[in-house]
Scaffold this motif. Structure first.
Motif, short mmCIF file in Angstrom:
data_model
loop_
_atom_site.label_atom_id
_atom_site.label_comp_id
_atom_site.label_asym_id
_atom_site.label_seq_id
_atom_site.Cartn_x
_atom_site.Cartn_y
_atom_site.Cartn_z
N LYS A 231 0.91 9.63 -2.76
CA LYS A 231 0.89 9.32 -1.32
C LYS A 231 2.13 9.86 -0.60
O LYS A 231 2.50 9.37 0.46
N PHE A 232 2.78 10.85 -1.22
CA PHE A 232 4.05 11.29 -0.64
C PHE A 232 3.92 11.88 0.76
O PHE A 232 4.81 11.72 1.58
N THR A 233 2.77 12.50 1.06
CA THR A 233 2.66 13.09 2.41
C THR A 233 2.45 12.00 3.46
O THR A 233 2.84 12.17 4.61
N GLU A 234 1.84 10.88 3.06
CA GLU A 234 1.71 9.75 3.98
C GLU A 234 3.07 9.08 4.17
O GLU A 234 3.44 8.69 5.28
N LYS A 235 3.81 8.94 3.06
CA LYS A 235 5.10 8.25 3.14
C LYS A 235 6.14 9.09 3.88
O LYS A 235 6.91 8.57 4.67
N VAL A 236 6.16 10.38 3.55
CA VAL A 236 7.15 11.27 4.17
C VAL A 236 6.41 12.50 4.72
O VAL A 236 6.34 13.53 4.06
N GLY B 224 14.63 4.91 2.27
CA GLY B 224 13.91 3.67 2.49
C GLY B 224 12.48 3.68 1.97
O GLY B 224 11.83 2.64 1.92
N LYS B 225 11.98 4.84 1.54
CA LYS B 225 10.60 4.91 1.03
C LYS B 225 10.60 4.80 -0.50
O LYS B 225 11.51 5.31 -1.15
N GLU B 226 9.58 4.15 -1.03
CA GLU B 226 9.48 4.04 -2.48
C GLU B 226 8.38 4.94 -3.01
O GLU B 226 7.31 5.08 -2.41
N PHE B 227 8.65 5.56 -4.16
CA PHE B 227 7.67 6.44 -4.80
C PHE B 227 7.18 5.81 -6.10
O PHE B 227 7.89 5.01 -6.72
N ALA B 228 5.98 6.21 -6.51
CA ALA B 228 5.44 5.71 -7.77
C ALA B 228 6.18 6.38 -8.93
O ALA B 228 6.26 7.60 -9.01
N VAL B 229 6.73 5.53 -9.80
CA VAL B 229 7.45 6.01 -10.99
C VAL B 229 6.91 5.22 -12.18
O VAL B 229 7.21 4.04 -12.31
N GLY B 230 6.10 5.87 -13.00
CA GLY B 230 5.49 5.14 -14.12
C GLY B 230 4.82 3.88 -13.59
O GLY B 230 4.07 3.94 -12.62
N THR C 84 16.55 20.34 -1.37
CA THR C 84 17.70 19.97 -2.20
C THR C 84 17.66 18.45 -2.35
O THR C 84 16.94 17.76 -1.63
N ARG C 85 18.44 17.96 -3.29
CA ARG C 85 18.55 16.51 -3.45
C ARG C 85 18.93 15.83 -2.14
O ARG C 85 18.33 14.82 -1.74
N GLU C 86 19.94 16.40 -1.50
CA GLU C 86 20.47 15.77 -0.29
C GLU C 86 19.37 15.67 0.77
O GLU C 86 19.21 14.64 1.42
N HIS C 87 18.63 16.78 0.93
CA HIS C 87 17.57 16.79 1.94
C HIS C 87 16.50 15.74 1.61
O HIS C 87 16.10 14.96 2.48
N LEU C 88 16.05 15.73 0.37
CA LEU C 88 14.98 14.79 0.01
C LEU C 88 15.45 13.34 0.14
O LEU C 88 14.70 12.47 0.57
N LEU C 89 16.70 13.09 -0.24
CA LEU C 89 17.24 11.74 -0.10
C LEU C 89 17.24 11.33 1.37
O LEU C 89 16.91 10.18 1.71
N LYS C 90 17.55 12.28 2.22
CA LYS C 90 17.64 11.96 3.65
C LYS C 90 16.25 11.68 4.23
O LYS C 90 16.04 10.65 4.86
N VAL C 91 15.30 12.59 3.96
CA VAL C 91 13.98 12.40 4.60
C VAL C 91 13.20 11.24 4.00
O VAL C 91 12.30 10.70 4.63
#
Lengths: 173, 526
Positions: free
Chosen positions: B297-302, B263-269, B253-260
């Protein structure tokens, strides 16, 4: 032409040698024919793709959107960039000097500058388009709204209320 | 100031809803409307033909983007040029506002004018807007401000309904305005270019673009069946019910993803953003090419996100794995609002891919390798395979073109819990029909190993190969690593390929091979 790797550069050179001897005819919307080298014509991505698609090199290319005066000036740019080498520092400096003089002359005649800009857009001549659009942008840069109106002969059509609201936005930007 | 919704142009927004509920409740309140055929789509819209376009219920006040639709502020009401002709000279005999208001710049077409404005700093754009009503309209074109925001702020912005408002808010020190900056309401500007851009940002996908479903659907198929029926023949398939073991399906869910991901940044464009900033943008944006969260790199970040899914059994063979750390990017999390997606492209390095929808729904359109989609012009060397047109523009201008084609695209809507297999070399376009979360992986199995090696060996590999820093040497490294790990595999595959080719040659009639030559059939490197 700037290329990323040795292999690509070699391929481009080979291509240029092969096509260097061919001449291509471009015809303005007034029916005037201009004969240019293929290397010069290839500055235009539009013509380049037509040639590469096995196009009508012998028949030539009619350009219904470009008049003779504009086409002559565009070809002047393409000849310089298509026919001359730009490998050494000196060669590149010579091209930069050409661009500077070329755009300074155009800048003195705005209506003509816009015609050349539109032709560069239509023919997809990237370098020329970058040069002319930058020149127009430079004319706008640093001017107040009043100075912009004067520079481009723009009618003043904002109401006092419009101005007030824009000023409000402007203070933030 | 009268609401901008009162424009003559926008009969479709008869019931503007105050809230923006993206992707939900859509269509429920809409009566089915008959469709009409017309060559001139802009003229249809101009003539108030509401049957042609469904605007999103959250549609912006008008093109130009100065106002924030949410706040019901003003806006520039750009109209297609056809309107001026229909009105016989324009509202109040004023003609096109453009002419007097641009002065000497008038001969420049709108797209060229916007290219010029794209070279200006924000201060110059702001001053330009105060020179005339026409320049206000052009200088408020929101994509100009999007470029300025991304350029100057990267991903560190709080989206405020429009890019222009976002820039202004950031420039004023991030202080919230007592009154949000409000755009002027300006009528009488006629421009097909600006209008189309606005239309593409605000229209709904039409039902006839969605209903065609031609993909094969399978449930509970064995891996052997998948290989022989789909992977070997290089055909797409939609797999149902193979994500049942994924915790992500329930947990994300949004809430879960926001929590885990806090502080991490994802590539957006072109930038990177935290998930909360991105979602704030995605919830409020209405533009032609929404920014897409697409992170390799999402698995490395989270790491937790990596544990919430597993590769479906069909795609377990992963030969790029022999490269260890040096393997090209191969897995991505994809998050985007309705309307976001990828326009036509072929996946990198000649790999095959699978795409699993965790939340939402995606419309897919796929063409086989030998059929270049209409409106797409790949460069001769294959280095550039991107489509110049936006997804909406493609549907509006080209979708109809392939109706009569012999080789029609494979299409489907892939929903949560389903997986699309994208065979190597296939062209595909994907658009999110609602806010979606998906995982995609690209992979090499022994079915396309020779193919991938051949791709990596091309002379212009430095331009073609992607997802790695060492583009030129990837071929040799990969070849050596495969030989070390699986001695004899390549030889064996080459032998099998030769045998198959020979067997096929016997079968194929002269006529068929002639047809194949004409279409420039996809070449395996036998």
């Amino acid at each position: 032409m700037a290329t990323g790797s040795g292999a690509a550069a070699a391929a481009a050179d080979a291509e240029e040698k092969e096509s260097g001897s061919r001449m291509i005819t471009l015809t303005s919307n007034e029916g005037k024919a201009f004969v240019v080298t293929e290397a010069s014509a290839r500055q235009s991505a539009t013509i380049r793709s037509m040639v590469d698609d096995g196009g009508c090199v012998d028949k030539g290319f009619p350009l219904p959107n470009v008049d003779s005066k504009t086409l002559a000036r565009v070809i002047q740019y393409c000849d310089e960039h298509g026919n001359k080498e730009a490998h050494t520092v000196d060669e590149r400096a010579a091209l930069a000097k050409f661009d500077k003089d070329f755009i300074a002359e155009l800048d003195a005649d705005k209506a003509f500058l816009y015609d050349v800009t539109m032709a560069a857009n239509y023919l997809h001549i990237q370098g020329l388009f970058a040069l002319t659009t930058q020149c127009i942008a430079d004319t706008i840069k640093g001017k107040t709204p009043e100075e912009i109106r004067t520079a481009f002969g723009i009618e003043y059509d904002l109401t006092a209320q419009d101005e007030e609201e824009i000023k409000e936005e402007d203070t933030h930007a | 100031m009268p609401s901008a919704f009162h424009s003559l142009l926008l009969p479709a927004i008869r019931n503007p809803k105050p809230s923006r509920r993206r992707g939900r409740g859509r269509g429920g309140s809409k009566r089915p409307k008959k469709t009409t055929k017309s060559k001139n789509r802009l003229a249809d819209a101009a003539a108030g033909d509401a049957t042609s376009f469904h605007l999103k219920t959250s549609a912006r006040a008008g093109p130009g983007g100065a106002g924030s639709g949410r706040r019901g502020g003003g806006g520039c009401l750009v109209q297609p040029l056809g309107n001026l002709l229909l009105l016989g000279g324009g509202e109040g005999g004023g003609g096109n506002l453009r002419d007097a208001g641009l002065g000497a710049l008038r001969p420049l077409p709108d797209d060229v004018l916007l290219d010029v404005l794209g070279l200006l700093a924000a201060r110059d754009l702001a001053r330009l807007s105060a020179a005339s009503r026409a320049l206000y309209v052009v200088a408020s074109h929101d994509p100009l401000w999007r470029a300025l925001v991304l350029d100057e702020l990267g991903g560190d912005f709080a989206f405020s309904g429009s890019w222009r408002a976002t820039y202004i808010a950031a420039a004023s020190g991030g202080r919230a305005h007592l009154l949000p900056p409000r755009g002027l309401e300006i009528r009488g500007f006629y421009s097909d270019y600006l209008f189309q851009s606005w239309l593409c940002a605000n229209m709904e996908m039409r039902p006839e673009w969605l209903h065609r479903d031609t993909i094969e659907r399978r449930r509970g198929m064995s891996v052997e069946q998948f290989v022989s029926e789909f992977e070997e023949p290089n055909r797409p398939v939609l797999l149902e019910g193979c994500l049942e073991s994924w915790p992500a399906l329930q947990k994300w869910t949004r809430e879960h993803l926001l929590k885990v991901s806090a502080g991490k940044e994802f590539a957006v464009g072109p930038v990177s953003m935290t998930l909360d900033r991105y979602l704030q943008y995605a919830d409020n944006v209405q533009e032609e090419r929404p920014l897409y969260l697409f992170d390799a790199k999402f698995t490395e970040k989270v790491p937790e996100m990596g544990r919430d899914y597993e590769v479906p059994a069909y795609f377990r063979e992963d030969l790029f794995g022999v490269l260890g750390e040096e393997r090209p990017d191969h897995r991505w999390v994809i998050i985007g609002p309705a309307g976001s997606g990828s326009s036509f492209h072929v996946d990198p390095n000649s790999t095959s891919a699978w795409n699993a929808v965790i939340k939402g729904a995606k419309k897919w359109v796929m063409f086989p390798p030998e059929v270049v989609p209409p409106g797409v012009h790949p460069s001769a060397d294959g280095a550039e395979v991107t489509s110049p047109v936006s997804i909406m523009e493609w549907f509006m201008n080209f979708y109809g073109a392939c109706k009569t084609w012999e080789k029609r695209p494979v299409e489907c809507i892939c929903r949560a819990g389903e997986v699309v297999f994208v065979p190597n070399g296939w062209w595909h376009l994907v658009i999110n029909l609602e806010e979606s979360i998906a995982i995609t992986q690209n992979y090499v199995s022994r079915r396309n190993l020779l193919n991938v090696l051949d791709f990596l060996k091309r002379p212009n590999a430095s331009e073609l190969v992607s997802g790695t820093t060492d583009r030129v040497n990837l071929h040799d490294k990969f070849l050596n690593a495969i030989d070390m790990t699986y001695p004899g595999m390549i030889k064996q595959l080459e032998l099998e390929a030769q045998q198959k080719a020979a067997a096929r040659k016997k079968k194929v009639s002269l006529w068929e091979s002639a047809v194949d030559a004409n279409t420039g059939g996809f070449k395996f490197s036998f």
